[in-house]
Motif scaffolding. Structure first.
Motif, short mmCIF file in Angstrom:
data_model
loop_
_atom_site.label_atom_id
_atom_site.label_comp_id
_atom_site.label_asym_id
_atom_site.label_seq_id
_atom_site.Cartn_x
_atom_site.Cartn_y
_atom_site.Cartn_z
N LEU A 105 60.89 -71.16 5.87
CA LEU A 105 59.92 -70.59 4.91
C LEU A 105 58.70 -71.49 4.77
O LEU A 105 57.57 -71.00 4.76
CB LEU A 105 60.58 -70.36 3.55
CG LEU A 105 61.68 -69.33 3.47
CD1 LEU A 105 62.16 -69.17 2.03
CD2 LEU A 105 61.24 -67.99 4.02
N SER A 106 58.94 -72.78 4.69
CA SER A 106 57.83 -73.72 4.57
C SER A 106 56.90 -73.63 5.78
O SER A 106 55.67 -73.59 5.64
CB SER A 106 58.39 -75.14 4.42
OG SER A 106 57.34 -76.07 4.35
N THR A 107 57.50 -73.57 6.96
CA THR A 107 56.70 -73.46 8.19
C THR A 107 55.91 -72.16 8.22
O THR A 107 54.72 -72.15 8.57
CB THR A 107 57.62 -73.54 9.42
OG1 THR A 107 58.34 -74.78 9.39
CG2 THR A 107 56.82 -73.44 10.71
N ILE A 108 56.55 -71.06 7.85
CA ILE A 108 55.87 -69.75 7.89
C ILE A 108 54.72 -69.70 6.88
O ILE A 108 53.65 -69.18 7.19
CB ILE A 108 56.88 -68.60 7.65
CG1 ILE A 108 57.93 -68.60 8.76
CG2 ILE A 108 56.15 -67.26 7.60
CD1 ILE A 108 59.15 -67.73 8.47
N TYR A 162 68.19 -74.59 6.35
CA TYR A 162 67.39 -74.12 7.49
C TYR A 162 66.43 -73.00 7.08
O TYR A 162 65.29 -72.95 7.55
CB TYR A 162 68.28 -73.64 8.63
CG TYR A 162 68.73 -74.75 9.54
CD1 TYR A 162 67.84 -75.36 10.42
CD2 TYR A 162 70.04 -75.21 9.51
CE1 TYR A 162 68.25 -76.39 11.25
CE2 TYR A 162 70.46 -76.23 10.34
CZ TYR A 162 69.55 -76.82 11.21
OH TYR A 162 69.96 -77.84 12.03
N LEU A 163 66.89 -72.11 6.20
CA LEU A 163 66.02 -71.04 5.73
C LEU A 163 64.84 -71.62 4.97
O LEU A 163 63.69 -71.19 5.16
CB LEU A 163 66.80 -70.06 4.85
CG LEU A 163 66.03 -68.89 4.25
CD1 LEU A 163 65.36 -68.04 5.34
CD2 LEU A 163 66.96 -68.03 3.39
N ASP A 164 65.09 -72.63 4.16
CA ASP A 164 64.01 -73.28 3.40
C ASP A 164 63.00 -73.94 4.34
O ASP A 164 61.79 -73.84 4.13
CB ASP A 164 64.61 -74.30 2.43
CG ASP A 164 63.60 -74.78 1.42
OD1 ASP A 164 62.83 -73.95 0.89
OD2 ASP A 164 63.56 -76.00 1.15
N TYR A 165 63.48 -74.62 5.40
CA TYR A 165 62.57 -75.22 6.38
C TYR A 165 61.69 -74.14 7.02
O TYR A 165 60.48 -74.32 7.19
CB TYR A 165 63.34 -75.92 7.51
CG TYR A 165 64.24 -77.05 7.10
CD1 TYR A 165 63.96 -77.86 6.01
CD2 TYR A 165 65.39 -77.32 7.82
CE1 TYR A 165 64.80 -78.90 5.65
CE2 TYR A 165 66.24 -78.37 7.47
CZ TYR A 165 65.93 -79.15 6.37
OH TYR A 165 66.77 -80.16 6.03
N GLU A 189 69.21 -70.88 13.44
CA GLU A 189 70.21 -71.83 12.94
C GLU A 189 70.73 -71.40 11.57
O GLU A 189 71.93 -71.48 11.30
CB GLU A 189 69.61 -73.24 12.84
CG GLU A 189 69.34 -73.89 14.16
CD GLU A 189 70.61 -74.32 14.88
OE1 GLU A 189 71.64 -74.57 14.21
OE2 GLU A 189 70.58 -74.41 16.12
N ALA A 190 69.83 -70.94 10.72
CA ALA A 190 70.23 -70.48 9.39
C ALA A 190 71.16 -69.27 9.50
O ALA A 190 72.19 -69.20 8.82
CB ALA A 190 69.00 -70.14 8.55
#
Length: 148
Positions: A111-114, A106-109, A90-91
């Motif tokens: 990164l948090s998950t990873i 979306y990139l921030d989401y 999506e990002a």
């Protein structure tokens, strides 16, 4: 003679190196349908707009992380990997369409998950893959900090 598990690890390593290198090499032959020429795109309203350098960088970061997550998915079994890949896709789409703010979200989401995945599975991830992911995550965070 090389054991089956060593062959698998070697093939995963080579595949990940290939995917990561492909993610950072610009496509020479094909252009997306909405891309007119180098530096211009047609947005969803049909307007011709210049491509953003930030958008291209964000798209490349997302593609590189997706490739490394593909390798990680062959090492550990965690459903959050697919969630992070979806957020990164999506990002990348948002960056590709010059929607930088949405791409950053979306990139921030992702990164948090990873980071959460790495925290939970650190002892079971090969060090070379762990280090590669940490480097890419730090670069992605620097990108967000610089361009948000």
């Amino acid at each position: 003679m090389i054991a089956k598990s060593q062959k698998f690890v070697l093939s995963v390593l080579l595949a990940s190196v290939l995917l990561v290198s492909m993610a950072f090499v610009p496509a020479v032959t094909a252009q997306p349908e909405n891309e007119l020429a180098d530096g211009f795109i047609i947005d969803s309203n049909g307007q011709i707009t210049p491509k953003s350098v930030v958008g291209e960088l964000g798209e490349n970061i997302c593609d590189g992380l997706i490739a490394v997550l593909w390798t990680l998915d062959h090492v550990i079994d965690d459903d959050r990997i697919e969630d992070a890949q979806d957020d990164l896709s999506e990002a990348a789409d948002a960056f590709r369409n010059n929607n930088i703010s949405r791409g950053m979200d979306y990139l921030d989401y992702a990164l948090s998950t990873i980071w959460d995945i790495l925290y939970d599975w650190a002892s079971q991830i090969p060090s070379w893959l762990y280090n590669e992911l940490v480097d890419l995550l730090n670069e992605a965070q620097d990108f967000i900090d610089q361009y948000s």
